[in-house]
Design an enzyme around this catalytic site. Structure first.
Site, PDB file in Angstrom:
ATOM      1  N   HIS A 316       0.783  -1.046  -0.078  1.00 36.99           N
ATOM      2  CA  HIS A 316       0.017   0.012   0.004  1.00 36.99           C
ATOM      3  C   HIS A 316       0.858   1.174   0.063  1.00 36.99           C
ATOM      4  O   HIS A 316       0.840   2.056   1.024  1.00 36.99           O
ATOM      5  CB  HIS A 316      -1.008  -0.063   1.107  1.00 36.99           C
ATOM      6  CG  HIS A 316      -2.197   0.624   1.096  1.00 36.99           C
ATOM      7  ND1 HIS A 316      -3.149   0.718   1.619  1.00 36.99           N
ATOM      8  CD2 HIS A 316      -2.273   2.016   0.443  1.00 36.99           C
ATOM      9  CE1 HIS A 316      -4.186   1.711   1.279  1.00 36.99           C
ATOM     10  NE2 HIS A 316      -3.720   2.456   0.595  1.00 36.99           N
ATOM     11  N   SER A 319       0.510   6.234  -2.449  1.00 38.80           N
ATOM     12  CA  SER A 319       0.760   7.546  -2.293  1.00 38.80           C
ATOM     13  C   SER A 319       2.202   8.235  -1.554  1.00 38.80           C
ATOM     14  O   SER A 319       2.268   9.235  -1.001  1.00 38.80           O
ATOM     15  CB  SER A 319      -0.511   8.256  -1.407  1.00 38.80           C
ATOM     16  OG  SER A 319      -0.350   7.662  -0.085  1.00 38.80           O
TER      17      SER A 319
END
Length: 351
Positions: A316, A319
């Site tokens: 993950h 970003s």
């Protein structure tokens, strides 16, 4: 530790007679709890604003739930990240003073929106600022998966690199391909814009409804979910996790996809039925999958998906650039401050 204490200590050394008035003034400021050590830009905004007193869980690891329920008691605002579940239990623990929840995330599936709405609590979030960063990572993951880069690196490191072979480690290229986007928003458009120079032949998408303005930007055609599965050589999932999208990428979808298709998910793990994905990959129903998000997170190291060479799993990090994370932190802080002042937030989630 409450951020006012350092200033109070300095005043005690300089002018003891002013301490009582200073302490009284500071104690009247809205009380905020920051649930994680967030990037410095956001913290600087809170400190320099002079508008709040805040306490932060000063760790890269999540605050334990029991501790979180204690820390939010009496708070006027909470600045959280996506690992903190803001539900009825937490809102009850916080009490009636709570006016604003600002999450440092685009996704909001960790927030009980009905409970927040019922209590009249405003919600800030951080869309837009991470669009480019997520799009870049999605393209990188797509290329790594389709061209089998992780597998190739492993072969080079472990002695598998022998003589040149005609079909060894061959993958699938973007030129003349059809790219499908499940959930066409800002990120989906940004992904397509980055893929265009690879000579993609066609972009298609599906969503809850047609999105002509966005689609026109990338010359994308609206199709049904079935057609998206059937036509896509590369399928990128960019939709939000909602009750309607939960588990939408399942056996029904995978069974309709091409055998040479590459499946990429950088949205939320919950949109994918991982057991069905494993079956599709292990039975060569599709060529490969790249996942930046899973259920749960972190994905246990013994999970069957890790055993597959044609599945690339990242922790993950879509970003995860210094610029984007600081921008997210700053936006979350500004959302929080604006909400506490009763002003329009830069980015408010309308409940």
């Amino acid at each position: 530790m409450w951020c006012t204490r350092t200033a109070l200590g300095r005043l005690q050394r300089i002018a003891p007679c002013t301490v009582t008035g200073f302490h009284r003034a500071m104690s009247m400021l809205p009380k905020v709890f920051v649930t994680r050590k967030v990037p410095p830009d956001g913290l600087d905004i809170l400190r320099k604003s002079g508008q709040v007193q805040f306490e932060m869980w000063d760790s890269d690891d999540p605050v334990p739930r029991v501790e979180l329920l204690k820390k939010v008691k009496g708070c006027d605002g909470i600045l959280c990240v996506l690992t903190e579940k803001i539900d009825a239990q937490l809102l009850e623990a916080a009490g009636p003073n709570l006016k604003v929840v600002s999450t440092m995330s685009v996704g909001f599936d960790h927030l009980s929106l009905d409970e927040l709405k019922k209590r009249g609590i405003r919600v800030g979030y951080t869309p837009d600022v991470l669009t480019d960063c997520v799009a870049e990572l999605t393209v990188a993951l797509l290329l790594a998966t389709s061209r089998r880069l992780i597998e190739a690196t492993h072969e080079a490191k472990t002695g598998g690199w022998g003589t040149w072979r005609t079909l060894w480690l061959c993958g699938h290229e973007l030129a003349n391909s059809t790219v499908g986007i499940l959930g066409l928003g800002r990120i989906g458009v940004a992904i397509a814009e980055r893929l265009k120079p690879f000579k993609v032949k066609k972009f298609i998408y599906t969503d809850v409804a047609e999105r002509p303005e966005l689609a026109n930007m990338i010359e994308a055609e609206y199709v049904s979910l079935d057609e998206l599965a059937k036509q896509s050589d590369f399928l990128a999932v960019c939709c939000a996790l909602t009750p309607e999208t939960h588990g939408i990428c399942n056996w029904n979808l995978f069974s309709k996809m091409k055998k040479n298709a590459i499946f990429i998910n950088t949205s939320r793990g919950g949109v994918v039925n991982q057991e069905d994905l494993y079956e599709a990959l292990s039975n060569d129903l599709i060529a490969g999958a790249g996942l930046d998000v899973t259920t749960p997170e972190p994905l246990p190291t013994h999970h069957p998906l890790y055993t597959l060479k044609n599945c690339v799993i990242l922790p993950h990090i879509a970003s995860a650039s210094y610029t984007t994370r600081n921008n997210m932190s700053a936006l979350a802080a500004n959302n929080l401050l604006a909400g506490l002042r009763g002003e329009p937030m830069p980015k408010e989630l309308k409940l």
